[in-house]
Structure formats: C-alpha cells, structure tokens
Design a protein around this motif. Structure first.
Motif, PDB file in Angstrom:
ATOM      1  N   GLN A   1       1.028  -1.172   0.126  1.00 32.95           N
ATOM      2  CA  GLN A   1       0.093   0.148  -0.009  1.00 32.95           C
ATOM      3  C   GLN A   1       0.891   1.410  -0.071  1.00 32.95           C
ATOM      4  OE1 GLN A   1      -2.343   0.467   3.274  1.00 32.95           O
ATOM      5  NE2 GLN A   1      -4.101   1.431   2.196  1.00 32.95           N
ATOM      6  N   PHE A   2       0.621   2.056  -0.876  1.00 33.12           N
ATOM      7  CA  PHE A   2       1.157   3.319  -1.052  1.00 33.12           C
ATOM      8  C   PHE A   2       2.788   3.145  -1.612  1.00 33.12           C
ATOM      9  CE2 PHE A   2      -1.609   4.314   2.409  1.00 33.12           C
ATOM     10  CZ  PHE A   2      -2.624   4.866   1.541  1.00 33.12           C
ATOM     11  N   SER A   3       3.141   1.947  -1.714  1.00 34.34           N
ATOM     12  CA  SER A   3       4.575   1.886  -2.242  1.00 34.34           C
ATOM     13  C   SER A   3       4.730   2.114  -3.685  1.00 34.34           C
ATOM     14  CB  SER A   3       5.064   0.287  -2.002  1.00 34.34           C
ATOM     15  OG  SER A   3       4.372  -0.327  -2.913  1.00 34.34           O
ATOM     16  N   ASP A   4       6.106   2.685  -4.015  1.00 33.62           N
ATOM     17  CA  ASP A   4       6.327   2.941  -5.191  1.00 33.62           C
ATOM     18  C   ASP A   4       7.663   2.272  -5.981  1.00 33.62           C
ATOM     19  OD1 ASP A   4       8.214   4.571  -3.603  1.00 33.62           O
ATOM     20  OD2 ASP A   4       7.615   6.243  -4.232  1.00 33.62           O
ATOM     21  N   VAL A   5       8.210   1.473  -5.305  1.00 33.58           N
ATOM     22  CA  VAL A   5       9.394   0.545  -5.834  1.00 33.58           C
ATOM     23  C   VAL A   5       9.292  -0.688  -5.180  1.00 33.58           C
ATOM     24  CG1 VAL A   5      10.850   1.416  -3.880  1.00 33.58           C
ATOM     25  CG2 VAL A   5      11.808   0.572  -6.063  1.00 33.58           C
ATOM     26  N   MET A   6       9.607  -1.705  -6.183  1.00 31.52           N
ATOM     27  CA  MET A   6       9.542  -2.973  -5.919  1.00 31.52           C
ATOM     28  C   MET A   6      10.658  -3.716  -6.059  1.00 31.52           C
ATOM     29  SD  MET A   6       6.687  -6.013  -7.218  1.00 31.52           S
ATOM     30  CE  MET A   6       7.584  -6.234  -8.743  1.00 31.52           C
TER      31      MET A   6
ATOM     32  N   PHE B   1       8.228  -4.658  -1.370  1.00 28.50           N
ATOM     33  CA  PHE B   1       7.673  -3.600  -1.725  1.00 28.50           C
ATOM     34  C   PHE B   1       8.379  -2.318  -0.725  1.00 28.50           C
ATOM     35  CE2 PHE B   1       4.641  -6.620  -2.825  1.00 28.50           C
ATOM     36  CZ  PHE B   1       4.227  -6.349  -4.216  1.00 28.50           C
ATOM     37  N   ALA B   2       8.537  -1.343  -1.111  1.00 25.63           N
ATOM     38  CA  ALA B   2       9.074  -0.062  -0.378  1.00 25.63           C
ATOM     39  C   ALA B   2       8.849   1.079  -1.120  1.00 25.63           C
ATOM     40  CB  ALA B   2      10.636  -0.269  -0.258  1.00 25.63           C
ATOM     41  N   HIS B   3       9.503   2.351  -0.183  1.00 24.17           N
ATOM     42  CA  HIS B   3       9.023   3.631  -0.666  1.00 24.17           C
ATOM     43  C   HIS B   3      10.092   4.373  -0.768  1.00 24.17           C
ATOM     44  CE1 HIS B   3       6.082   2.040   1.787  1.00 24.17           C
ATOM     45  NE2 HIS B   3       5.041   2.617   1.323  1.00 24.17           N
ATOM     46  N   ARG B   4      10.281   4.978  -2.127  1.00 18.29           N
ATOM     47  CA  ARG B   4      11.529   5.546  -2.706  1.00 18.29           C
ATOM     48  C   ARG B   4      12.149   6.564  -1.601  1.00 18.29           C
ATOM     49  NH1 ARG B   4      10.321   7.007  -8.770  1.00 18.29           N
ATOM     50  NH2 ARG B   4       8.300   7.104  -7.720  1.00 18.29           N
ATOM     51  N   CYS B   5      11.394   7.459  -1.252  1.00 17.81           N
ATOM     52  CA  CYS B   5      11.473   8.433  -0.053  1.00 17.81           C
ATOM     53  C   CYS B   5      12.135   8.004   1.021  1.00 17.81           C
ATOM     54  CB  CYS B   5      10.438   9.466   0.039  1.00 17.81           C
ATOM     55  SG  CYS B   5       9.133   8.623   1.187  1.00 17.81           S
ATOM     56  N   VAL B   6      11.830   7.121   1.588  1.00 22.25           N
ATOM     57  CA  VAL B   6      12.453   6.356   2.615  1.00 22.25           C
ATOM     58  C   VAL B   6      13.978   5.838   2.411  1.00 22.25           C
ATOM     59  CG1 VAL B   6      12.199   4.385   4.387  1.00 22.25           C
ATOM     60  CG2 VAL B   6      10.122   5.925   3.962  1.00 22.25           C
ATOM     61  N   LEU B   7      13.963   4.919   1.361  1.00 22.87           N
ATOM     62  CA  LEU B   7      15.277   4.375   1.348  1.00 22.87           C
ATOM     63  C   LEU B   7      16.147   5.550   0.818  1.00 22.87           C
ATOM     64  CD1 LEU B   7      14.174   1.277  -1.101  1.00 22.87           C
ATOM     65  CD2 LEU B   7      14.051   1.432   1.257  1.00 22.87           C
TER      66      LEU B   7
ATOM     67  N   PHE C   1      20.924   3.451  -2.186  1.00 25.24           N
ATOM     68  CA  PHE C   1      19.354   3.436  -2.779  1.00 25.24           C
ATOM     69  C   PHE C   1      19.290   4.514  -3.527  1.00 25.24           C
ATOM     70  CE2 PHE C   1      18.529  -0.191   0.334  1.00 25.24           C
ATOM     71  CZ  PHE C   1      18.339  -1.048  -0.619  1.00 25.24           C
ATOM     72  N   ARG C   2      19.799   5.758  -2.781  1.00 26.59           N
ATOM     73  CA  ARG C   2      19.666   7.005  -3.616  1.00 26.59           C
ATOM     74  C   ARG C   2      20.076   6.842  -5.045  1.00 26.59           C
ATOM     75  NH1 ARG C   2      19.092  12.507  -2.201  1.00 26.59           N
ATOM     76  NH2 ARG C   2      18.789  12.114  -0.062  1.00 26.59           N
ATOM     77  N   GLY C   3      21.423   6.370  -5.170  1.00 24.22           N
ATOM     78  CA  GLY C   3      21.773   6.384  -6.547  1.00 24.22           C
ATOM     79  C   GLY C   3      21.043   5.378  -7.368  1.00 24.22           C
TER      80      GLY C   3
ATOM     81  N   ALA D   1      15.747  -7.493   6.558  1.00 18.78           N
ATOM     82  CA  ALA D   1      16.499  -7.125   7.727  1.00 18.78           C
ATOM     83  C   ALA D   1      16.892  -5.769   7.418  1.00 18.78           C
ATOM     84  CB  ALA D   1      17.447  -7.961   8.159  1.00 18.78           C
ATOM     85  N   VAL D   2      17.482  -5.534   6.246  1.00 15.77           N
ATOM     86  CA  VAL D   2      17.974  -4.240   5.825  1.00 15.77           C
ATOM     87  C   VAL D   2      16.932  -3.256   5.729  1.00 15.77           C
ATOM     88  CG1 VAL D   2      19.272  -2.875   4.106  1.00 15.77           C
ATOM     89  CG2 VAL D   2      19.983  -5.166   4.635  1.00 15.77           C
ATOM     90  N   ILE D   3      15.854  -3.362   5.103  1.00 17.74           N
ATOM     91  CA  ILE D   3      14.653  -2.577   4.922  1.00 17.74           C
ATOM     92  C   ILE D   3      14.115  -2.164   6.172  1.00 17.74           C
ATOM     93  CG2 ILE D   3      12.511  -2.344   4.026  1.00 17.74           C
ATOM     94  CD1 ILE D   3      14.571  -2.337   1.849  1.00 17.74           C
TER      95      ILE D   3
END
Length: 300
Positions: free
Chosen positions: A28-33, A44-50, A57-59, A93-95
């Motif tokens: 839900q609300f994720s924008d990267v997989m 699933f994750a969220h670009r802004c957090v990563l 991850f920014r790169g 675990a990293v996430i």
C-alpha cells in the motif's frame, strides 16, 4: 520586550518507529519493488524512505523510469529491481533497519546482514550486527565470523573471534568453518601463542584444511598451504612425531622439506638458534616434551 522562543520537542520515538514498521514490505502506497533471492520474493518499499536513509539506494533510485524525463518529479511505481544474490530474509532485515532504525537478527542471517550493511554503507547497522555476532558467537560459526571480520576490516570483531578460538581451539578446528578459512586468515590464527591445542593436532588440522582447499581451488596442496604452514611450530614436536610427520608428508608434500629439516636440526643441536623465535615457543595448549627445555632460552 522578549523575542519569540523556539524549541524542538521530541515525541514518542517508539510510537513513531512502530508506525513506520507497518510500512515495511507493505504494497500500500509503495512506489518501488524488488524481486529478491532465488525465491524471487517481491519486496515493496518507498523511494523517499530508502533514498533519505541510504546513499546507495539514492543512487539506484535516482535513475528515471523508462519514458520519464524527470525522475525527481515522477510518481510512477519503479522497478522491479532484481536482487538475485541476497536472501529475502536478509534484505528485509536491511529494509526494517532503514524504516525503524532497529533490526531483527538471528544467527542464521547475522553475517549476511553484516555483509549487506557494508555493501549499502550502513555503519549503524554494521555496528548492530557486530554486537549481535559477538554476543551469540558459537564454535560452529566463529571461523565464518572471523573470515567476515577480516574481509570487512572489523578489527574489534576480529579480536573477539580470535579470543574465542583461543579458548576452545580443539573444538573449532573440527568445524566446517575452519576448513573454509582463507589461507591468510588461517595463518593469522596460527600465529597465536594462546591456542588451546597441541602442535601435533594443529598440524593435522592444517593438513585436513589444505586437502579441502586444494580440492575447492583446484591447486596443489603445497601451494594452497604455503602461508599457514610457515606458522606451524615443528621444533615443538618430539623426534618420533617428526618421523611420523615425514611419512605423511611423502604423500601430500604439505610441509617443505627444509621446514622439517630445521626441526631436526633443533633436536640435533639441542637448541632453537637460527629459527624464528615464535616457532620454538610453546602455545598455551602445547603438551610438554623433554626437549622443550632446550628451546625455551630462545623463546624471547
């Protein structure tokens, strides 16, 4: 008239962390997989957090999606990113750490999470992994932990692992982890004066390690064993033990002939002169032999 006052007030950190935890691997609300491991598990994750928590991850995420002219303004779902060489449990675990600044570890994944923490440049996660590994170290895992500590330059963990090995050497040399050590790390272990094992047992352990390494690396036994064999203290062995050693050595050429000759010379001259002092110095677990009294004056 007094000017306006300002202050930064801290709310409940635990509640904030718990709320973010609900977003871990939440579609839900994720924008990267990510597609992770041989199992091809979707994460699933969220670009802004990563991106704000990890430069790597920014790169990775700064590349614009196909068909997009501006990655910073795009809100399209991104990915999937294929991560085939990491276990899903390790990546999760990293996430978890990136979202909550905490991590759930167990002895099966701790070393791999440590590896990922180094790869992603997450120093705080690395420290948490090192602490967990030190607190849960076991005979079966200590060699793997030492190898990782050397590989990633974790000096504190190296020292902790070596001290552990020194305390239960006889059990450690029987493990699979010992047989999988690199030649450099094994040589480092063998330099210790505090190993709780007799030299004859250490010679046998190195021989077994060398045969495994020779098979894995497809190189001759003398070649793979050259570095650790230099640290074997052959002058500590009794003449009868050297005779047996020579018999085994004719089969695999593990130990250079000149090393065995130097040990015989120490017996003939009844002194260890001409040999590096460390090779004549009994270890903590060395069984006493009559000739050791002739070597002791040279063990500076």
């Amino acid at each position: 008239m007094a000017g306006p006052c300002s202050a930064r007030l801290q709310g409940d950190a635990a509640a904030f962390s718990a709320a973010l935890r609900t977003l871990v691997n939440n579609p839900q609300f994720s924008d990267v997989m990510f597609v992770v491991g041989q199992e091809q598990q979707k994460v699933f994750a969220h670009r802004c957090v990563l991106a704000c928590r990890c430069q790597v991850f920014r790169g990775m995420l700064s590349q614009a999606p196909v068909g997009s002219q501006d990655s910073s303004s795009s809100i399209q779902p991104q990915g999937p990113f294929i991560l085939g060489n990491v276990q899903p449990e390790v990546f999760l675990a990293v996430i978890e750490f990136l979202y909550t600044n905490s991590v759930t570890l167990n002895s099966h994944i701790a070393l791999e999470v440590l590896t990922s923490s180094v790869e992603y440049g997450l120093q705080d996660l690395c420290k948490l992994c090192v602490k967990f590994i030190k607190d849960t170290l076991s005979v079966e895992q200590v060699c793997e932990a030492l190898q990782a500590a050397v590989t990633y330059g974790q000096v504190d963990l190296q020292q902790h692992c070596l001290a552990f090995i020194e305390g239960c050497t006889a059990a450690v040399v029987q493990t699979q982890g010992f047989r999988e050590l690199s030649d450099v790390v094994l040589a480092r272990v063998l330099r210790s004066d505090r190993l709780a094992a007799d030299e004859l047992d250490l010679v046998q352990a190195v021989r077994e390690w060398a045969h495994v390494s020779s098979a894995v690396l497809e190189r001759p036994v003398p070649e793979v064993a050259a570095l650790p064999v230099r640290e074997l203290r052959l002058p500590l062995l009794a003449p009868s033990e050297l005779v047996t050693l020579e018999s085994y050595n004719q089969q695999d050429l593990l130990i250079p002939v000149e090393n065995i000759a130097a040990a015989w010379r120490a017996h003939a001259l009844r002194k260890g002169s001409g040999l590096p002092s460390r090779l004549c110095r009994p270890r903590r677990g060395t069984r006493p032999r009559d000739h050791h009294c002739h070597l002791e004056p040279h063990a500076k």
